[in-house]
Scaffold this active site. Structure first.
Site, PDB file in Angstrom:
ATOM      1  N   LYS A  87      -3.286 137.436  34.922  1.00  0.00           N
ATOM      2  CA  LYS A  87      -4.136 136.242  34.929  1.00  0.00           C
ATOM      3  C   LYS A  87      -4.225 135.705  36.352  1.00  0.00           C
ATOM      4  CE  LYS A  87      -4.698 132.219  31.920  1.00  0.00           C
ATOM      5  NZ  LYS A  87      -3.960 131.282  31.059  1.00  0.00           N
TER       6      LYS A  87
HETATM    7  O1  G3P Z   1      -5.490 127.967  28.148  1.00  0.00           O
HETATM    8  C1  G3P Z   1      -5.405 126.966  29.128  1.00  0.00           C
HETATM    9  C2  G3P Z   1      -4.654 125.832  28.561  1.00  0.00           C
HETATM   10  O2  G3P Z   1      -3.302 126.124  28.408  1.00  0.00           O
HETATM   11  C3  G3P Z   1      -4.875 124.547  29.243  1.00  0.00           C
HETATM   12  O3  G3P Z   1      -4.873 123.646  28.234  1.00  0.00           O
HETATM   13  O4  G3P Z   1      -4.722 121.439  27.222  1.00  0.00           O
HETATM   14  O5  G3P Z   1      -3.696 121.872  29.484  1.00  0.00           O
HETATM   15  O6  G3P Z   1      -6.158 121.765  29.208  1.00  0.00           O
HETATM   16  P1  G3P Z   1      -4.857 122.092  28.557  1.00  0.00           P
END
Ligand code: G3P
Length: 217
Positions: A87
Protein backbone atom coordinates in the site's frame (compact mmCIF):
# COMPACT_ATOMS: atom_id res chain seq x y z
CA UNK A 1 -18.55 -6.35 -4.75
CA UNK A 2 -15.78 -7.79 -2.61
CA UNK A 3 -15.69 -7.22 1.14
CA UNK A 4 -12.40 -6.39 2.80
CA UNK A 5 -12.15 -5.65 6.51
CA UNK A 6 -10.33 -2.46 7.46
CA UNK A 7 -8.50 -3.38 10.65
CA UNK A 8 -5.32 -4.91 12.09
CA UNK A 9 -7.32 -6.54 14.91
CA UNK A 10 -6.92 -10.32 14.65
CA UNK A 11 -10.11 -11.12 16.55
CA UNK A 12 -12.23 -9.00 14.21
CA UNK A 13 -10.49 -10.46 11.13
CA UNK A 14 -11.20 -13.97 12.46
CA UNK A 15 -14.85 -13.08 13.08
CA UNK A 16 -15.30 -11.76 9.53
CA UNK A 17 -13.46 -14.78 8.11
CA UNK A 18 -15.70 -17.13 10.11
CA UNK A 19 -18.79 -15.40 8.72
CA UNK A 20 -17.59 -16.70 5.35
CA UNK A 21 -17.82 -13.33 3.62
CA UNK A 22 -14.28 -12.02 3.82
CA UNK A 23 -12.36 -11.35 0.61
CA UNK A 24 -9.36 -9.48 2.04
CA UNK A 25 -7.91 -7.12 4.64
CA UNK A 26 -6.62 -3.55 4.56
CA UNK A 27 -4.49 -1.91 7.21
CA UNK A 28 -2.75 1.43 7.59
CA UNK A 29 -0.29 2.88 10.14
CA UNK A 30 -3.14 4.28 12.25
CA UNK A 31 -4.93 0.92 12.43
CA UNK A 32 -1.66 -0.87 13.30
CA UNK A 33 -0.82 1.68 16.03
CA UNK A 34 -4.34 1.26 17.46
CA UNK A 35 -3.48 -2.41 18.16
CA UNK A 36 -0.45 -1.37 20.23
CA UNK A 37 1.97 -2.89 17.72
CA UNK A 38 5.53 -1.56 18.15
CA UNK A 39 8.71 -2.09 16.13
CA UNK A 40 9.50 -3.90 12.90
CA UNK A 41 9.38 -7.40 14.36
CA UNK A 42 5.85 -6.97 15.72
CA UNK A 43 4.71 -5.28 12.50
CA UNK A 44 5.99 -8.14 10.33
CA UNK A 45 4.53 -10.72 12.74
CA UNK A 46 1.10 -9.03 12.61
CA UNK A 47 1.07 -9.22 8.80
CA UNK A 48 2.06 -12.91 8.97
CA UNK A 49 -0.76 -13.56 11.44
CA UNK A 50 -3.29 -11.73 9.26
CA UNK A 51 -2.16 -13.65 6.15
CA UNK A 52 -2.63 -16.91 8.05
CA UNK A 53 -6.28 -16.08 8.76
CA UNK A 54 -7.52 -14.61 5.49
CA UNK A 55 -7.62 -16.19 2.02
CA UNK A 56 -7.43 -12.96 -0.03
CA UNK A 57 -5.21 -9.90 -0.45
CA UNK A 58 -3.80 -8.15 2.63
CA UNK A 59 -2.83 -4.49 2.17
CA UNK A 60 0.31 -3.55 4.13
CA UNK A 61 1.21 0.13 4.03
CA UNK A 62 4.75 1.48 3.77
CA UNK A 63 5.77 4.08 6.36
CA UNK A 64 8.43 5.66 4.11
CA UNK A 65 7.45 8.64 1.99
CA UNK A 66 10.47 8.75 -0.35
CA UNK A 67 10.82 6.51 -3.42
CA UNK A 68 13.86 4.49 -2.29
CA UNK A 69 12.40 3.98 1.17
CA UNK A 70 9.05 2.84 -0.27
CA UNK A 71 10.76 0.33 -2.58
CA UNK A 72 12.88 -1.12 0.25
CA UNK A 73 9.97 -1.38 2.67
CA UNK A 74 7.52 -2.59 0.01
CA UNK A 75 9.88 -5.39 -1.03
CA UNK A 76 10.26 -6.50 2.59
CA UNK A 77 6.49 -6.47 3.05
CA UNK A 78 5.85 -8.35 -0.21
CA UNK A 79 8.36 -11.03 0.87
CA UNK A 80 6.21 -11.88 3.93
CA UNK A 81 3.52 -13.68 1.94
CA UNK A 82 2.19 -13.73 -1.65
CA UNK A 83 -1.11 -12.35 -0.25
CA UNK A 84 0.55 -9.04 0.63
CA UNK A 85 -0.50 -6.01 -1.43
CA UNK A 86 1.94 -3.11 -0.99
CA UNK A 87 0.00 0.00 0.00
CA UNK A 88 1.51 3.27 -1.20
CA UNK A 89 0.39 6.89 -0.82
CA UNK A 90 -0.81 8.80 -3.87
CA UNK A 91 2.21 11.10 -4.18
CA UNK A 92 4.73 11.54 -7.01
CA UNK A 93 7.10 9.04 -5.35
CA UNK A 94 4.18 6.75 -4.51
CA UNK A 95 3.06 6.62 -8.15
CA UNK A 96 6.66 5.86 -9.24
CA UNK A 97 6.74 3.06 -6.68
CA UNK A 98 3.42 1.67 -8.01
CA UNK A 99 5.03 1.47 -11.46
CA UNK A 100 8.10 -0.27 -10.00
CA UNK A 101 6.04 -2.91 -8.18
CA UNK A 102 3.89 -3.46 -11.29
CA UNK A 103 7.10 -4.30 -13.19
CA UNK A 104 7.90 -6.86 -10.46
CA UNK A 105 4.38 -8.33 -10.59
CA UNK A 106 3.71 -7.25 -6.99
CA UNK A 107 0.17 -6.06 -6.21
CA UNK A 108 -0.30 -2.47 -5.02
CA UNK A 109 -3.00 -0.42 -3.38
CA UNK A 110 -2.63 3.32 -3.99
CA UNK A 111 -4.13 5.04 -0.97
CA UNK A 112 -5.24 8.50 0.18
CA UNK A 113 -7.13 9.09 -3.08
CA UNK A 114 -9.40 12.14 -3.00
CA UNK A 115 -9.85 12.94 -6.72
CA UNK A 116 -10.45 11.28 -10.08
CA UNK A 117 -7.12 12.70 -11.30
CA UNK A 118 -5.20 10.94 -8.52
CA UNK A 119 -7.03 7.67 -9.24
CA UNK A 120 -6.24 7.99 -12.96
CA UNK A 121 -2.50 8.45 -12.36
CA UNK A 122 -2.41 5.46 -10.01
CA UNK A 123 -4.28 3.31 -12.56
CA UNK A 124 -1.99 4.39 -15.41
CA UNK A 125 1.03 3.44 -13.27
CA UNK A 126 -0.53 -0.03 -12.90
CA UNK A 127 -2.04 -0.05 -9.40
CA UNK A 128 -4.03 -3.18 -8.55
CA UNK A 129 -6.35 -1.11 -6.34
CA UNK A 130 -7.04 2.58 -5.77
CA UNK A 131 -8.49 3.61 -2.41
CA UNK A 132 -10.77 6.67 -2.46
CA UNK A 133 -11.56 7.73 1.13
CA UNK A 134 -15.33 8.08 1.40
CA UNK A 135 -15.81 9.11 5.04
CA UNK A 136 -13.04 11.70 5.05
CA UNK A 137 -14.62 13.48 2.07
CA UNK A 138 -18.03 13.36 3.76
CA UNK A 139 -16.32 14.88 6.84
CA UNK A 140 -15.53 18.04 4.86
CA UNK A 141 -19.00 18.25 3.27
CA UNK A 142 -17.92 16.67 -0.01
CA UNK A 143 -19.54 13.54 -1.43
CA UNK A 144 -17.27 10.52 -0.99
CA UNK A 145 -19.65 8.10 -2.69
CA UNK A 146 -19.88 10.31 -5.79
CA UNK A 147 -16.10 10.20 -6.08
CA UNK A 148 -16.20 6.37 -5.97
CA UNK A 149 -18.84 6.42 -8.74
CA UNK A 150 -16.87 8.91 -10.85
CA UNK A 151 -13.70 6.80 -10.64
CA UNK A 152 -15.65 3.64 -11.54
CA UNK A 153 -17.12 5.40 -14.61
CA UNK A 154 -13.72 6.64 -15.83
CA UNK A 155 -12.07 3.25 -15.34
CA UNK A 156 -14.90 1.46 -17.18
CA UNK A 157 -14.96 4.04 -20.00
CA UNK A 158 -11.23 3.65 -20.65
CA UNK A 159 -10.99 -0.07 -19.85
CA UNK A 160 -8.59 0.43 -16.94
CA UNK A 161 -8.13 -2.81 -15.00
CA UNK A 162 -7.41 -1.19 -11.61
CA UNK A 163 -10.04 -2.08 -9.00
CA UNK A 164 -11.85 0.68 -7.14
CA UNK A 165 -11.57 -0.09 -3.42
CA UNK A 166 -13.82 2.22 -1.42
CA UNK A 167 -12.08 3.03 1.88
CA UNK A 168 -12.84 5.12 4.96
CA UNK A 169 -16.22 3.40 5.09
CA UNK A 170 -17.86 4.43 8.34
CA UNK A 171 -21.28 2.76 8.39
CA UNK A 172 -23.57 0.23 6.74
CA UNK A 173 -25.27 2.70 4.43
CA UNK A 174 -21.88 3.59 2.92
CA UNK A 175 -21.59 -0.09 1.91
CA UNK A 176 -25.01 -0.06 0.23
CA UNK A 177 -24.15 3.16 -1.64
CA UNK A 178 -20.85 1.62 -2.81
CA UNK A 179 -22.86 -1.24 -4.34
CA UNK A 180 -25.05 1.26 -6.19
CA UNK A 181 -22.12 3.10 -7.77
CA UNK A 182 -20.29 -0.09 -8.78
CA UNK A 183 -17.27 -0.19 -6.44
CA UNK A 184 -15.21 -3.35 -6.97
CA UNK A 185 -14.34 -3.60 -3.27
CA UNK A 186 -15.43 -1.92 -0.04
CA UNK A 187 -13.11 -2.12 2.95
CA UNK A 188 -15.20 -1.77 6.06
CA UNK A 189 -15.20 -1.93 9.84
CA UNK A 190 -16.71 -5.21 11.12
CA UNK A 191 -19.63 -3.30 12.67
CA UNK A 192 -20.62 -1.82 9.29
CA UNK A 193 -20.59 -5.30 7.69
CA UNK A 194 -22.64 -6.78 10.53
CA UNK A 195 -25.14 -3.94 10.11
CA UNK A 196 -26.17 -5.50 6.79
CA UNK A 197 -27.76 -8.33 8.78
CA UNK A 198 -30.10 -6.10 10.74
CA UNK A 199 -33.82 -6.13 10.02
CA UNK A 200 -36.57 -5.97 12.65
CA UNK A 201 -38.81 -8.27 10.59
CA UNK A 202 -36.09 -10.94 10.65
CA UNK A 203 -35.95 -10.71 14.46
CA UNK A 204 -39.75 -10.72 14.72
CA UNK A 205 -40.13 -13.62 12.26
CA UNK A 206 -37.49 -15.69 14.05
CA UNK A 207 -39.20 -15.08 17.36
CA UNK A 208 -42.48 -16.43 15.94
CA UNK A 209 -40.74 -19.49 14.45
CA UNK A 210 -39.02 -20.24 17.77
CA UNK A 211 -42.34 -20.03 19.64
CA UNK A 212 -44.15 -22.24 17.06
CA UNK A 213 -41.27 -24.75 17.04
CA UNK A 214 -41.59 -25.00 20.84
CA UNK A 215 -45.28 -25.99 20.44
CA UNK A 216 -44.16 -29.10 18.57
CA UNK A 217 -41.63 -30.32 21.15
O1 G3P B 1 -9.33 2.55 4.77
C1 G3P B 1 -8.91 3.80 5.25
C2 G3P B 1 -9.47 3.99 6.59
O2 G3P B 1 -8.87 3.17 7.54
C3 G3P B 1 -9.54 5.40 7.04
O3 G3P B 1 -10.70 5.46 7.72
O4 G3P B 1 -12.33 6.40 9.27
O5 G3P B 1 -9.88 6.99 9.48
O6 G3P B 1 -11.25 7.87 7.60
P1 G3P B 1 -11.06 6.75 8.57
Amino acid sequence: MKFFIDTANLEQIEQAQNMGILDGVTTNPSLMAKEGIKGKEQIMQRYKDICNIVDGPVSAEVFATDYDGMIKEGEELAAIDPKITVKLPCTKDGIRAVKYFKSKNIATNCTLIFSVGQALLAAKAGATFVSPFVGRLDDICEDGISLVGDIVKVFRTYGLKTQVLAASIRHTNHILKCLQVGADVATCPLKAIEGLLNHPLTDKGLDIFIKDAAKMQ
